[in-house]
Structures are given as C-alpha cells and as structure tokens.
Design a protein around this motif. Structure first.
Motif, short mmCIF file in Angstrom:
data_model
loop_
_atom_site.label_atom_id
_atom_site.label_comp_id
_atom_site.label_asym_id
_atom_site.label_seq_id
_atom_site.Cartn_x
_atom_site.Cartn_y
_atom_site.Cartn_z
N ARG A 276 -4.83 7.54 -6.89
CA ARG A 276 -6.17 8.03 -7.00
C ARG A 276 -7.13 7.27 -6.07
O ARG A 276 -8.21 7.72 -5.77
CB ARG A 276 -6.47 7.69 -8.44
N SER A 277 -6.67 6.11 -5.61
CA SER A 277 -7.53 5.35 -4.72
C SER A 277 -7.62 6.04 -3.38
O SER A 277 -6.60 6.41 -2.80
CB SER A 277 -6.96 3.95 -4.53
N PRO A 278 -8.80 6.23 -2.88
CA PRO A 278 -8.93 6.88 -1.58
C PRO A 278 -8.27 6.09 -0.46
O PRO A 278 -8.01 6.64 0.59
CB PRO A 278 -10.44 6.95 -1.35
N LEU A 279 -7.98 4.82 -0.69
CA LEU A 279 -7.43 4.04 0.44
C LEU A 279 -6.06 4.54 0.86
O LEU A 279 -5.07 4.25 0.35
CB LEU A 279 -7.37 2.56 0.06
N LEU B 57 0.83 -1.21 0.00
CA LEU B 57 0.00 0.00 0.00
C LEU B 57 0.86 1.26 0.00
O LEU B 57 0.38 2.33 -0.32
CB LEU B 57 -0.89 0.02 1.24
N THR C 224 -1.83 3.08 -6.65
CA THR C 224 -2.71 3.97 -7.39
C THR C 224 -3.06 5.13 -6.48
O THR C 224 -3.81 4.98 -5.53
CB THR C 224 -3.99 3.23 -7.78
#
Lengths: 175, 1092
Positions: free
Chosen positions: A172-175, A158, A170
């Motif tokens: 752009r992923s909110p995670l 992550l 990524t």
C-alpha cells in the motif's frame, strides 16, 4: 519468374521501389555477400578511429561520472545527512533528482510515441535518440530511490523477494 | 473577536511590509516565536524552503581549507591510534555464588541523593549489572518528591563524562595520589600543624553535609589559625540578608503553594530555578487541576508574576507584570502600601517607578486579591532581588497573616557567600594566605569580577584544588585532585527542608587506582589527619554520633536509612520569628535612596540562573547543552535577552553581537529578543562562555557574564550601556521546528491562525465554568472515514494511552532529558540542531497569545511526542513494514527492519519522528561545521563513543545506528518488563487454574517522562481498565486530540488549559456555536457537515 522485369538486370534486382505482388522486395541492393553488408555498416564506426574531440568529451563525461561515484560513495559511507535534509523536509535532493530524471525520461518516451503514432517515416533516427535518452534517464532516476534510503545496504528489502521470515513489502506504500 | 476570525480580517497580512526588525505587530492571536509573529523572511524561508539552510555541505571553502581539514583529521586519526587510550579497568569475574536476590540483567535501585548549591535532591539510582544508568526522583524525599529535573538526571552523564578529571596533576603535570599524599603529609601533617594553620585558607562549596560539618570542625581544631570560606555563584545571600533584616536572624523561607489561593512571585522563579522547585511545582500543580466534580464549582489558584525576564514561573502565571527587575522593589512597596502596611520609606520606594496600563491593572488586581485572601496567599521574592524586597515580602506575609500558614521559616546560618569570598580575596591580596585549599567549584571563572580572583589566587604559594573536572581554577593551582562523583562515593547531604540523606556509591571511582579520587570529606580527613579516612566510615561515624546509636542498633538503623534514602525526622524545626518593622523600614529606605538614582529609562543588566548549566558547572554535559531553554528554545548557547521594543528601537537583528558595559567592565554577547521582557532589561544567564578547560562540549558555548558581575551587583547591574559591535552570531533554536500549523507551504496566515487554537486549546476559568466542554468546540471533525482498513485492535489485552495536562505542565524540559536518558537518545550538536535534526523524542512547543510582542497575554507550553495513533499515517507508507502496530495498539518502530526511506516522517502530521542522519551515537557532537566534506564517516574519524560513555547506555534499549528512524515508544521496555513480572507472578500463583487472567495494576508502569515530571502532568496507563487514571482523564470534557480532524485516533491526549487571570482577559472561546443542535460532538458526520 518467366518474364523479364524492368527492375531486374541479369536476374539481379536493382530497384526495390516497385511493388511486385507476391514478391518481397530485397532490403539491400547491390551487395552480393554478407561481408559486403558488414563492411558497409561497420565502416561508419570503425574506419579512421575516433577524433581527438571524442576522447576529450569522453574523458569529461567519465570525470563527471567519477564525481557521481565519489559523491555516492561519500553519501553511503557518511550518511544521508550530507544532503542537508532535516526532519520536516526528509526528502530534497533525492526526490528532486529522481523526478527530474524521470521527467527527462518521460520526454523521450513521449517524443518516440508521438512520432510512432503519427507514422512518421523519418522518425527512426530521432526515435533512437529519444529512446536512448529515456533509457539513460531512467537509469539515472533509478539511482536515487536506491541511494536515498538511510541503510543502502538493505535497500533490496523494498522488493518482494521471498524470504523465510515471510516479510513482504507493504504494497500500500506508494514507494 | 474570536481568534478564528482574526486571520480572516487581515487579508493584507501576507502582503504587508516585512522587515527583520519587529514590524508593527500584526493582529495575530497566537504565535510561536517573534519570527512567526512578524512573519519574517527568515521564518518563511525556514518553514517553506525545500532545502534547509546550508543544505549544500560541499559549498564554501576552498581547496586549501580542504587539505587543512583532511590533513588535520588524518593526523588526529594517527594520534588516536598511536596514543594510548585509557580503557576502563574491567574484570570479568563470574559469581561463584549468586548474591541473594540478584538476577543478572535486572535493574537494582539504590536510594541516594545529589547536592547542588547546598540543597540535596533525593534520587533513586537505577543500576544494571553494576552500572548506574539512570537517576530517578525518590518519591519519599521532600525536596525531589519523586521528580527529577534535567540537571539532576544529567548526573549520570557527568559520572561517565569522558572529559572528567581522572588523575592528580601537579603544576599541570600528571602526577599521582601517592605523590600528593607525601606532599600533604609533610605540609599539612608536620609544617602547618606546627604553625597551627597560619596562612592556611579553605574555600569550600556550599553544603548541608553533617559529615562535612564534622570534618570542618576537626580541621579547624587541627589548624586553629586557618580561615574557612564558602562560595557559590548562585549565592542565595539575598534571602538570608532579607530575613535577617525582617527578623533579626537569617532564615530560609518555605512557601507552601498548595495552601495558597493567591501567589505573588516577585521575580521568584518558584517553578524552575528555585532550589526547592520540584516540591513547589508539585504543590502549585495540586491547585491547578480541573478535578472539581461540577465544573461550575471549579477553583484554581491564581499566580501573579512580577519580573523583568520571562521565566518559567512567568510563563505559567495567570497575570504577569513585566517590569525591570530593579523596579520589582517598587511593586513590592506598592503592594505593601496597598495592603495598609505602614513603614517609613515605603512611599519613597513605591515612587521610584510608575506603572501604567496593563501593569497598573495587574497591580491593582494583585492588591485586591491579596486583601481578599489573608492567610490564603503568599508573597515570595526571588534570589536575584535585593534583601529589602525579601524583607518586604516577609512583612507583607506577616501583615496578611500568612506566616505559619502559607509560608514557614527555618533557621539558615550559612554565611554571606559574597562577603566570604571577598574576605578571602582580601587576605590573598594582602599576602596572608600561603596555602589555599579549594574544595570543589571554579572560583577563577565564577568569582565576582571586582575581586580579580585569578590574580589573588596567584599570590598564594601553594594551592590545592579538588574538582570533578580540571577547570580554569585547576589550571592555576599547584595541585589538582580528581574528585569522586556522587555515584562513586559516600557522603551525606540535607534537603531543602533539612532532611538528611545518605549518599551511597553504586560504582567504583572510575579512575585508575593510583589516582585514588577524593570526596570532599575524604580530602579534609586526609589533610587534618583525622581517622577514619574513608568516606564510608566517616559518614557512618557521623550518623552514629547524630543518632546516638551503636552496634547492632546502629546497623539496623543504617540499613533503614540506606533503604529509605533519607533519615526520618531530621528536617529543621520550623521557626516562628517575629517581624522587626523598624529594621525593614531601614532597609526599605536605603533601597529607595538607591533606586531613586536610577532613571526610568536606564538599562539594567540582570544575571539569571540557568536551568541547564546552573552556574556553569554542568556546561560540559551534552544533554543539558542540547536541551532547548524552556523560554527561548535556544540550544547550545545562552544569549543576551532583550525586549522586542528595545530590539526594534536599536535596530538590532537576532544574533547581532553587542557589547554591554557596566561600571567600566565589558562583555560581548549576541542578542536574542524575548517577548515579555521589560523594555529596559537586558538579561544574561550565568555559567556560559567557558574556555577549553571546561571541556570540548562547553567550550565556546554561549557568552560569559561573570566578567561584569561584581560583589555589589551580583544580580542586577544598573546603568548598563549596550552598543553594537557589528559582529553576528548564529543561534541554534528549535522553536519553529516541527511546526504543525504550516504543513502545507502555501497555507496562508489565516489558515495557520485557524489551526493554532485547535492545537493548544485554552480558556479562562469563568468561561470553563459555563462551557466545560469548550475544548470539544475548537474543531469540527467532518467525517471519520479512513482511506484504508483500520488496524483491528479489538480484543487487545491492553490499550496503552497517555494524558498530558496542559494546566500543570510548566515546560521545564525534565521529560525531554528523562526520555533522552532512558532511551539512549544521542546528542547531535549545535550544527545539527541548526539544521533541524534534533533527536529528542519529546519536544515542547511554546505559543504566545496576545497582539503585543512586548507583553504577551499568556504563554502556553505543550509537550509533543509520538501520539501513538491507532490509525497511524506513518504505518501506511512504510514500504518495508518497519513501523507497525503491536497487539496492544502501540505504534512500534522495528529498528532492524527500517531501511530509512523517511516516508513515515514525511507522512507524520505531528512531526515527531526522528531520523539518524549520521551515526550520532558514535560521533562527538559538532558545534560548527566548516570546510569541504567536513562530515566524515564516523569510523575513520573516531573510534566510536568513548568507552566511558558506552557504559552509560541503557542496555534495555537498542542504540540506533545510522539511517534508522526512531520515535517515542511509550517506553516499551518498561511495559514489557512489567508484563513479564506480572505474568510470571500469575504463573507462579497457579496461572489460569487459579485466576482467569493476569493484569498489571494501574500506575505500575511509569514512562520515563512521567516519572521525571514534578507536576504529574503526564499520566500513562491502560484504557481497557476503566478505573485507571488515564481512562478517567481521557473521559474528561477538556480532553482533546491534536489534529483530531485527521482521524488519526491518537492515544496521547491533552487536557485543555484553563487559566485564572485576575484582570479581564478576552475569553478565547470561539463563536462557532453549535451548542443548540449538539452537532459539534467529535463524531459529526459528513452529512451533517454538508448540511451546515
């Protein structure tokens, strides 16, 4: 240094509430040596040992931590299915716990920040308490994104760690 | 009036009184299940609860239970290590010279066939490196027509079933083949031969095998006093008895649905459980496609179904009469009368039931349409109907001049199986049978209850039982012999039309050498002392005799038939029987007399053929157990199906256990209401509720119906009574899982109602003729703006896409099993299904239409899989880029990159992503979860999947481990295999120097689901090729996307459903008419939307 001042007795400052321009008021009065200061500070926690109740409380807390550890290990060894999630509801305990602890953390920060912004002189004790709560709550919250993933052992993917495969998260992923 | 407005008309809907018993039907146009229709607490809870049921696995049991469970599992773990596990024999022997044409790792296909109930389906066996891994339909075979139903595909799983019998047993003790041979040489070779087979009886399964016929002749010659019996629980007796009534000799009817404009199914499930279902479904589909050049000229066939239990055919019928199965005879008589057939008894029979309301309308329409279509219509009766109904169907077809045009007959000399097993039970009871040989089957479990076969069998001195699995019959047999699977042995079989196929083995019998394993012909050869004894030689000798060829002529003939998978011109000749009206009248009169004793409100219990476990023999196959039933969507169980009205009248709840009594016999089963059931019909599928000897997967799955099934009431038992026992049972049903219409918990019913007609878009034929673009009007896409920069797919060499035709999809579920077989999809178990964790990459959604739960106007089915969105919501949210687009525009899943955040699944509007919550591939499916910490890490509860099961896995597809998301990949392994092949070809032919580019012809790549589909509903191909089938279909006006308004740009699109009802039905064409301004096209701009 030529005149005799009312807050000094024999050259020692006995009252630091009076502001003398150009002179910094000492923070500690009536203490000659560092040893005296150390004693005064350490006595609070070291003298007399902890009461029995503290040990009982600590054992209880440790026991609960053990339950957490056991459950987390059970989770990791068995699979995230033990949380009772399913396909449309892929996040439940994990996100609830995360949000819960983050919420607690927010509360601590808020208390500390409000008191600071309003320059409350009595805030220090409460701030210590509130900020400690925040730190621990964030630690608790931080566990959940870590252990909610299906393959905990690669959770570090992550993070944007440079690697030879040139794989980046990524962003752009909110995670 | 339009369905869209209906939701708005009922603001009281969310606040109305709710009860688990069906409430007054709310006015909802479309609904997914009864729970949905009634909007029960349970349903809302399921849809809207954050934590699914039983989320807390740790709750419940006490410490003692925990100790018990842990103690038992540790003990078992110890046993597992200590006990010797049989490891399959393996030899690693390299080829010293590679056989010609064999490339390691490349699949090799063998044409073979498998038999069920005496009817063969031609298959192609895909074998990789010596392991058969998948069964596909043989396109040239008349019965399988290239399709492969779920049961046939599960043949692979059956061969590798870890619980298959792999050894000879004598009186329950392990023995071996040589011990049996010694015994049989003595008993059969000397003693019985001397006595001419006195006291010897054989009970065989139905088969069309010419070799079996030959072996039987040899056997009868060797033991002239022996008796031969045949038993199949799915008897097929009624059709033979009915044609005998009509024509004086028994025949097999072959309806030709492609020739018929009007089809009347009298309780005939032509599209699913009929032995020739693949062929019939394909023929039916050919009359249902919207392929007229001008929609105004579009013609569709019209199917009427008359049945008490909702079947797949009933779901797909244009009009369906829900009447008790016993009253179907009265409908048949009414049709005959309406068509002017004059015959004694018809009026009496028609008078045994009255039809009102919608049923009367449909009956009138049926007669009208039949009259208007002589020679272009067909009336068929189902195997569960009494012989007189079959005879009436034959008489009606005869009167309409359909015989020879839309229905043909071939002679069928099989005996009545019910009579055959009755005579065996009688002789066993009389003590005249000393030695009984049971070849296949499980009569102790499935013989009619009034014969008490287990006791009767106990009277024989010695019994020999050959079967794939040591089942209930083996348990009471002297000798149990392991049977070789059709993937392991030679044999020959006949298709529904009589075409002979040769069954060829693709793997050695998976059992130790000393256990041998027999096929039925090998066993008979051994018992009768005939030579040769090997299956291969027997089958060759049979074919040599049949074809009258020998030597090299025969060798080349033999190679040809092995290659083709069938022997040309061996279909049975078409008979032209003539109707004997007098005999039919006799049958009709006696049926009328019998029916007149049944009161209109008597309950009847109907036994149905299960499309998953058949008669019970496939019950231990996880793929079939886990496949949701096409109608009820129940997995891992059958149920006592009842009508919503009866359910309400009796105050029952889903899962209440009731006791059903017929003629003093009793079964217990849990009830499940099904819309469209006749009010007084109870139905239960055969083949469930077996004991531990059926295998751990079958054990206790469902409810056994055989204890009330007798020789006189094999299919319909009148005068049933039902009483509650107070018990309850939990079903694992998938219908409300993955609902796309309630993505937002707070969405009011009106909102769901607005969305449903956009998901399954349908209308009737008249409306389609005038509004061929109806599907485009169902949703208005406000804008096409994307939050992110869209994936640039310009210049892609291929644009893979799929089209699913809702007009021809029957909802049978073959695609689901095919996908499971191809993609190594694990079986999760009932417990996991109940928690909503099924792994099937395809789910088949089912919607009812109409406002009466007892008589839905129509049922729609819709297979939903990954839509392969070009603008995929899942890709945006994956933090580790585990799901991305490849250069052909496929939305691919990178398993080894996935860390299992499940964010993609949360963000998928179609809910088609499946997560491996546990190591499903290595654990046994669990029926029910009990106890504290009952879920255990698989590596200390089991040694992983059985060695046999590992062999079944498709080596071309990754077996996913725990914590990884998966979903439909468009069978990317097949795409890549084709790419490699064609690119290699191109390179071999000179590459760029010779031709500018390489291409893959349309139709070369077939996805697994497409291949299994008997109706050709699923079409896969390349959108970059303007001439490809999928391009043509996706350009049609009826082609639409699911949830188009989300701007996902799906690659999977549907062809909207057009039905052709014969009675007036509201067109569901909605009234959002923008037809004048033309602004309803898919690309309505935001500005336009704001203006309107």
């Amino acid at each position: 240094m030529s005149s005799i001042r009312s807050d000094q007795v024999g050259g020692r400052i006995v009252d630091n509430t009076e502001e003398v321009p150009g002179t910094r008021a000492p923070l500690v009065l009536n203490m000659d040596t560092f040893g005296q200061v150390t004693n005064a500070v350490s006595k609070v926690s070291e003298a007399g040992g902890a009461p029995i109740a503290w040990y009982i409380g600590f054992a209880g807390a440790l026991g609960l931590l053990g339950v957490l550890g056991f459950c987390v290990l059970y989770l990791i060894f068995t699979g995230v299915g033990v949380w009772g999630l399913n396909t449309p509801i892929a996040w439940a305990y994990d996100i609830t716990n995360f949000v819960f602890w983050v919420g607690i953390g927010h509360a601590g920060t808020l208390i500390s920040a409000i008191l600071f912004l309003f320059r409350q002189k009595w805030r220090t004790g409460i701030n210590r308490f509130a900020e400690a709560m925040t730190i621990f709550a964030v630690m608790c919250a931080g566990i959940f994104p870590g252990i909610h993933v299906g393959r905990v052992w690669v959770v570090y993917w992550l993070f944007p760690i440079p690697n030879y495969q040139d794989m980046w998260p990524t962003f752009r992923s909110p995670l | 009036m339009s369905s869209l407005n209906q939701g708005e008309e009922r603001p009281e809907a969310t606040g109305c009184e709710r009860d688990d018993a069906p409430a007054a039907p709310a006015r909802r146009a479309y609904w997914r299940s009864l729970d949905d229709l009634q909007d029960t607490e349970d349903f809302r809870a399921w849809m809207h609860r954050e934590f699914p049921s039983d989320a807390d696995l740790l709750a419940g049991e006490d410490r003692r239970q925990f100790m018990k469970v842990m103690g038992a599992s540790f003990a078992l773990a110890g046993l597992g290590v200590a006990a010797c596990r049989r490891i399959p024999e393996s030899h690693i022997v390299p080829y010293s010279a590679r056989p010609a044409g064999r490339v390691p790792g490349n699949p090799v296909y063998f044409a073979s066939a498998c038999e069920r109930g005496g009817v063969a389906k031609g298959v192609l066996i895909k074998s990789i490196d010596g392991r058969p891994i998948k069964l596909e339909g043989n396109p040239d075979h008349a019965t399988s027509v290239g399709a492969c139903d779920s049961i046939t595909q599960s043949g692979i799983l059956e061969a590798y079933d870890p619980h298959r019998s792999r050894s000879v047993h004598r009186d329950g003790e392990p023995s071996d083949a040589s011990a049996f041979t010694t015994w049989s040489d003595q008993r059969f070779g000397i003693e019985l031969r001397k006595s001419g087979g006195a006291g010897l009886a054989i009970l065989a399964e139905a088969t069309g095998s010419p070799s079996m016929d030959r072996m039987r002749a040899d056997f009868v010659a060797a033991f002239p006093k022996a008796t031969w019996h045949e038993w199949e629980p799915i008897t097929g007796d009624a059709e033979r008895a009915g044609t005998e009534l009509a024509f004086g000799a028994s025949y097999r009817a072959h309806p030709m649905l492609d020739e018929a404009d009007v089809v009347v199914c009298l309780d005939a499930d032509l599209l699913s459980t009929h032995p020739n279902a693949n062929r019939l479904a394909r023929d039916w589909a050919s009359t249902r496609r919207l392929d007229a050049a001008d929609p105004a000229d579009q013609q569709l066939s019209r199917v009427y179904a008359v049945e008490g239990v909702l079947s797949i055919t009933g779901m797909n019928a244009d009009d369906r009469m829900a009447v008790r199965n016993g009253d179907v005879a009265a409908v048949a008589a009414s049709i005959a009368l309406g068509l002017g057939v004059s015959m004694n008894g018809l009026e009496d029979l028609a008078g045994t039931a009255t039809f009102e309301g919608r049923n009367a309308e449909i009956l009138a329409a049926m007669i009208r349409d039949l009259k208007a279509n002589p020679g272009k219509s067909v009336v068929t009766a189902g195997g569960g109907q009494p012989p007189a109904v079959h005879a009436m169907a034959a008489a009606i077809n005869d009167a309409l001049g359909n015989t020879g045009k839309t229905v043909t007959y071939t002679a069928d000399s099989a005996p009545s199986r019910t009579a055959s097993i009755r005579s065996l039970a009688d002789s066993l009871g009389a003590g005249t049978v000393e030695t009984l040989v049971v070849i296949g089957g499980n009569p102790v479990y499935d013989a009619p209850a009034d014969l008490d076969f287990a006791t009767a069998m106990g009277r024989a001195k010695e019994t020999v039982h050959l079967s794939l699995r040591a089942n209930a019959t083996s348990a009471v047999s002297t000798w149990h012999l392991p049977r070789t699977h059709f993937l392991e042995s030679w044999g020959d079989v006949r298709g529904y039309d009589g075409t002979i196929s040769v069954v060829q083995p693709t793997i050695q019998p998976m059992m130790p050498l000393e256990q041998k394993g027999w096929s039925p012909i090998e066993l008979l050869a051994q018992l009768s002392g005939a030579e040769p004894k090997e299956g291969y030689s027997i089958v060759r000798a049979t074919e040599s005799a049949r074809s009258r060829t020998t030597g090299t002529t025969f060798e080349s003939h033999w190679r040809e038939i092995l290659d083709a998978g069938m022997i040309a011109d061996t279909a049975w000749p078409i008979a032209t029987p003539s109707l004997d009206a007098g005999r039919v009248a006799g049958g009709v009169s006696s049926l009328a007399a019998a029916r007149s004793k049944v009161a209109a409100d008597d309950l009847e219990l109907v036994f149905t053929t299960d499309a998953r476990v058949y008669d019970g023999r496939f019950a231990n196959l996880g793929w079939l157990q886990e496949l949701p039933d096409a109608v009820t969507k129940i997995t891992w169980d059958n149920a006592l199906l009842i009508s919503p009205s009866l359910y309400k009248a009796r105050g029952l709840k889903t899962g209440d256990v009731v006791s059903v009594k017929v003629d003093g016999r009793e079964i217990e089963a849990a009830v499940f209401p099904v819309p469209g059931m006749a009010a007084n019909t109870l139905a239960i599928a055969l083949g469930w509720g077996q004991g531990a000897d059926a295998g751990p997967i079958a054990e206790n799955a469902g409810f056994d119906a055989y204890p009330v099934r007798t020789t006189t009431a094999s299919w319909i038992a009148d005068g049933a009574t039902m009483s509650s026992t107070g018990g309850t049972y939990a079903f694992a049903q998938t219908q409300d899982h993955g609902a796309m219409d309630a993505l937002i918990p707070a969405v009011p019913l009106g909102g769901i109602q607005e969305r449903l007609p956009t998901l399954v878009r349908e209308t009737n034929l008249e409306d389609y003729r005038t509004h061929p673009d109806f599907a485009k009007h169902r949703v208005h896409v406000a804008h096409r703006l994307s939050l992110w920069e869209e994936t640039n797919l310009d210049g892609a060499k291929f644009r893979w896409a799929m089209s699913v035709d809702l007009n021809t999809c029957t909802g049978c579920g073959s695609c689901v099993t095919a996908c499971q077989a191809e993609n190594n999809i694990p079986i999760v178990g009932k417990d996991q299904i109940a928690r909503g964790r099924e792994m099937h990459w395809i789910r088949i959604d089912r919607y009812f239409k109409g406002d009466d739960p007892s008589a839905p106007e129509a049922v729609f089915v819709q297979p939903v899989t990954c839509m392969q969105c070009e603008n995929a919501p899942c890709e945006q949210v994956c933090p580790v880029a585990a799901t991305v687009h490849d250069k052909d525009g496929l939305n691919v899943m990178v398993y080894n990159r996935c860390i299992g955040t499940r964010y993609c699944s949360n963000n998928c509007p179609y809910k088609v992503r499946r997560f491996n919550w546990f190591d499903y591939w290595r654990r046994d499916p669990i029926r029910e979860q009990e106890g504290l910490f009952a879920v255990k890490p698989e590596y200390y509860t089991s040694g992983g999947p059985d060695e046999w099961r590992r062999m079944q896995m498709n080596p071309e597809v990754t077996v996913r481990n725990r914590g990884v998301m998966e979903k439909c990949s468009f069978c990317v392994q097949r795409i890549n295999a084709a790419k490699i092949e064609y690119k290699n070809e191109w390179a071999k032919e000179g590459g760029a120097a010779e031709s500018p580019d390489w291409s893959i012809p349309d139709g070369v790549i077939q996805t697994s689901c497409q291949q299994a589909c008997s109706t050709g509903s699923i079409v896969f191909g390349d959108l970059n090729d303007p001439k490809s089938e999928v391009s043509r279909l996706q350009k049609k006006q009826v082609s639409y996307q699911l949830l188009e308004e989300l701007n996902t740009k799906t690659r999977v699109r549907y062809l909207a459903k057009v039905s052709n009802p014969g009675t007036p039905r509201k067109a569901s064409h909605d009234d959002h008419h923008h037809a004048d301004d033309g602004g309803h096209a898919a690309a309505t701009t935001l500005a336009e939307e704001v203006r309107s």
